[in-house]
Design a protein around this motif. Structure first.
Motif, PDB file in Angstrom:
ATOM      1  N   UNK A  96       0.653  -1.404   0.141  1.00  0.00           N
ATOM      2  CA  UNK A  96       0.216   0.097   0.081  1.00  0.00           C
ATOM      3  C   UNK A  96       1.045   1.202  -0.041  1.00  0.00           C
ATOM      4  N   UNK A  97       2.040   1.288   0.508  1.00  0.00           N
ATOM      5  CA  UNK A  97       2.915   2.283   0.586  1.00  0.00           C
ATOM      6  C   UNK A  97       3.948   2.678  -0.384  1.00  0.00           C
ATOM      7  N   UNK A  98       3.741   1.987  -1.754  1.00  0.00           N
ATOM      8  CA  UNK A  98       4.539   2.210  -2.697  1.00  0.00           C
ATOM      9  C   UNK A  98       3.894   3.370  -3.597  1.00  0.00           C
ATOM     10  N   UNK A  99       4.571   3.624  -4.802  1.00  0.00           N
ATOM     11  CA  UNK A  99       4.150   4.781  -5.671  1.00  0.00           C
ATOM     12  C   UNK A  99       2.734   4.722  -5.962  1.00  0.00           C
ATOM     13  N   UNK A 100       2.234   3.558  -6.382  1.00  0.00           N
ATOM     14  CA  UNK A 100       0.925   3.588  -6.769  1.00  0.00           C
ATOM     15  C   UNK A 100       0.239   2.199  -6.224  1.00  0.00           C
ATOM     16  N   UNK A 101      -0.573   2.135  -5.399  1.00  0.00           N
ATOM     17  CA  UNK A 101      -1.119   0.930  -4.674  1.00  0.00           C
ATOM     18  C   UNK A 101      -2.160   0.418  -5.552  1.00  0.00           C
ATOM     19  N   UNK A 102      -2.589  -0.647  -5.537  1.00  0.00           N
ATOM     20  CA  UNK A 102      -3.555  -1.547  -6.378  1.00  0.00           C
ATOM     21  C   UNK A 102      -4.902  -0.918  -5.967  1.00  0.00           C
ATOM     22  N   UNK A 103      -5.878  -1.209  -6.828  1.00  0.00           N
ATOM     23  CA  UNK A 103      -7.423  -0.869  -6.553  1.00  0.00           C
ATOM     24  C   UNK A 103      -7.983  -1.738  -5.808  1.00  0.00           C
ATOM     25  N   UNK A 104      -7.621  -3.188  -5.891  1.00  0.00           N
ATOM     26  CA  UNK A 104      -8.146  -4.096  -4.974  1.00  0.00           C
ATOM     27  C   UNK A 104      -7.026  -5.469  -4.783  1.00  0.00           C
ATOM     28  N   UNK A 105      -6.819  -5.800  -3.554  1.00  0.00           N
ATOM     29  CA  UNK A 105      -6.094  -6.798  -3.259  1.00  0.00           C
ATOM     30  C   UNK A 105      -6.825  -8.062  -3.133  1.00  0.00           C
ATOM     31  N   UNK A 106      -6.609  -9.129  -3.687  1.00  0.00           N
ATOM     32  CA  UNK A 106      -7.325 -10.563  -3.571  1.00  0.00           C
ATOM     33  C   UNK A 106      -6.376 -11.360  -3.066  1.00  0.00           C
ATOM     34  N   UNK A 107      -6.657 -11.932  -1.815  1.00  0.00           N
ATOM     35  CA  UNK A 107      -6.092 -12.941  -0.773  1.00  0.00           C
ATOM     36  C   UNK A 107      -6.337 -14.322  -1.132  1.00  0.00           C
ATOM     37  N   UNK A 108      -5.281 -15.109  -0.846  1.00  0.00           N
ATOM     38  CA  UNK A 108      -5.253 -16.480  -1.116  1.00  0.00           C
ATOM     39  C   UNK A 108      -6.512 -17.125  -0.099  1.00  0.00           C
ATOM     40  N   UNK A 109      -6.706 -16.549   1.178  1.00  0.00           N
ATOM     41  CA  UNK A 109      -7.806 -16.820   1.960  1.00  0.00           C
ATOM     42  C   UNK A 109      -8.162 -15.549   2.846  1.00  0.00           C
ATOM     43  N   UNK A 110      -9.258 -15.882   3.625  1.00  0.00           N
ATOM     44  CA  UNK A 110      -9.987 -14.782   4.425  1.00  0.00           C
ATOM     45  C   UNK A 110      -9.146 -14.313   5.508  1.00  0.00           C
ATOM     46  N   UNK A 111      -8.393 -15.107   6.037  1.00  0.00           N
ATOM     47  CA  UNK A 111      -7.512 -14.924   7.216  1.00  0.00           C
ATOM     48  C   UNK A 111      -6.385 -13.734   6.732  1.00  0.00           C
ATOM     49  N   UNK A 112      -5.915 -13.974   5.737  1.00  0.00           N
ATOM     50  CA  UNK A 112      -4.737 -13.138   5.231  1.00  0.00           C
ATOM     51  C   UNK A 112      -5.495 -11.540   4.815  1.00  0.00           C
ATOM     52  N   UNK A 113      -6.789 -11.885   4.230  1.00  0.00           N
ATOM     53  CA  UNK A 113      -7.483 -10.660   3.982  1.00  0.00           C
ATOM     54  C   UNK A 113      -7.931  -9.689   5.347  1.00  0.00           C
ATOM     55  N   UNK A 114      -8.052 -10.521   6.206  1.00  0.00           N
ATOM     56  CA  UNK A 114      -8.725  -9.715   7.581  1.00  0.00           C
ATOM     57  C   UNK A 114      -7.266  -9.083   8.235  1.00  0.00           C
TER      58      UNK A 114
END
Length: 335
Positions: free
Chosen positions: A230-248
């Motif tokens: 998230x703190x790079x020059x341009x962060x993504x619109x959306x992050x898809x995570x391998x599972x919900x735990x990582x997403x949370x």
């Protein structure tokens, strides 16, 4: 003086049959006429007779126990699988014995080998490559695996991870997301299917996902990688995570860093664990039907124990669960 519990001889005498008949009836090794079976059942109930499980096992060669090896009991995805498997086991008179390998590849083989000596069959999760699982065929037990197999002869149960990921990607593109990041876990065979479904859909729109990889499929890893994404020059619109735990974990840290979800970044995962619906915002997820996977695997294994032939692959259909962690970037209110 304490009354002695009734024995198999007492049941045989009261029912007017031989002890061999009672033994065969109790152990299910032979059927008798409905009249005889009803009489034996009535005598067993009236005397309060209870069979000796150890003696019964010695006669039948069965333990009436089934083993289930999972990767992390603290992950709600696996506890849902256990719930489904256990329900079917109980319905068929089996006890479920559980081992947790704790995402430790080195623990899998000794734990599974030890478990195999106590059960009539096993349902297995494994991080081993399929080539490294050939030793399981020497256990001489009915086996059912989670995940798709192409080399081993054992039947397997799998959600359609590729299809679920494709569905999610199609939904994200429909909502106007173009810069998509995938936080994966490449130690899992299912990771390839999830990323494959995601990238297939993106390829059709001349897009590609930026890939990040974690050391374990945990909330802590999602939290750890958040700042670098998230703190790079341009962060993504959306992050898809391998599972919900990582997403949370990712969601929590993104909010700590001052980002608004989903206005600044949308987040989605896989598994549809129960906690995802209670977060703020609630988590969009691909429901891989974890409990149904446990049900299907247990039914397959019990049929194998009973001498039936099981088919190679049982596929569980995924479902896309839409919640507020993903925003519509095409909406005029967000433009």
């Amino acid at each position: 003086m304490k009354k002695k519990p009734p024995t198999i001889r007492d049941v045989a005498a009261e029912a007017g049959v031989s002890t061999a008949t009672i033994s065969k009836f109790i152990n299910g090794t032979q059927r008798f006429s409905s009249t005889v079976e009803a009489r034996i059942t009535a005598v067993i109930d009236s005397l309060g007779y209870r069979s000796n499980p150890l003696a019964q096992s010695m006669i039948t060669g069965r333990t009436k126990s089934i083993g289930l090896s999972i990767l992390d009991v603290s992950n709600p995805h696996f506890t849902s699988i256990v719930k489904g498997a256990n329900r079917i086991a109980i319905e068929h008179g089996y006890t479920l014995l559980l081992v947790d390998t704790e995402e430790n590849l080195g623990r899998e083989k000794p734990l599974i080998e030890a478990l195999s000596r106590r059960v009539d069959g096993m349902i297995l999760f494994s991080r081993m490559s399929e080539a490294d699982l050939s030793w399981t065929e020497q256990l001489e037990k009915p086996l059912v695996f989670f995940g798709r197999l192409s080399q081993l002869s054992s039947p397997c149960v799998s959600s359609d991870d590729h299809k679920g990921a494709y569905m999610l990607a199609q939904h994200l593109l429909t909502l106007g997301h173009k810069r998509i990041a995938y936080m994966g876990f490449n130690k899992s065979r299912r990771d390839e299917e999830r990323f494959g479904g995601l990238q297939e859909c993106l390829n059709e729109h001349q897009l590609t996902a930026e890939i990040y990889n974690v050391n374990s499929p945990s909330a802590q890893e999602g939290e750890r990688l958040c700042s670098s994404i998230m703190l790079g020059k341009q962060h993504p619109d959306v992050v898809v995570c391998y599972n919900d735990l990582m997403a949370l974990g990712f969601m929590k840290e993104a909010q700590n860093l001052g980002f608004d979800i989903p206005r600044d970044v949308s987040i989605a995962g896989f598994d549809n664990i129960q906690y995802g619906r209670y977060t703020s915002p609630a988590l969009t997820s691909v429901d891989l039907q974890s409990e149904e996977m446990g049900v299907a695997a247990m039914r397959t294994l019990i049929s194998m124990i009973n001498g039936e032939t099981a088919r190679g692959l049982t596929t569980i259909e995924p479902q896309l669960i839409l919640r507020s962690s993903v925003m519509n970037r095409r909406s005029p209110a967000n433009s």
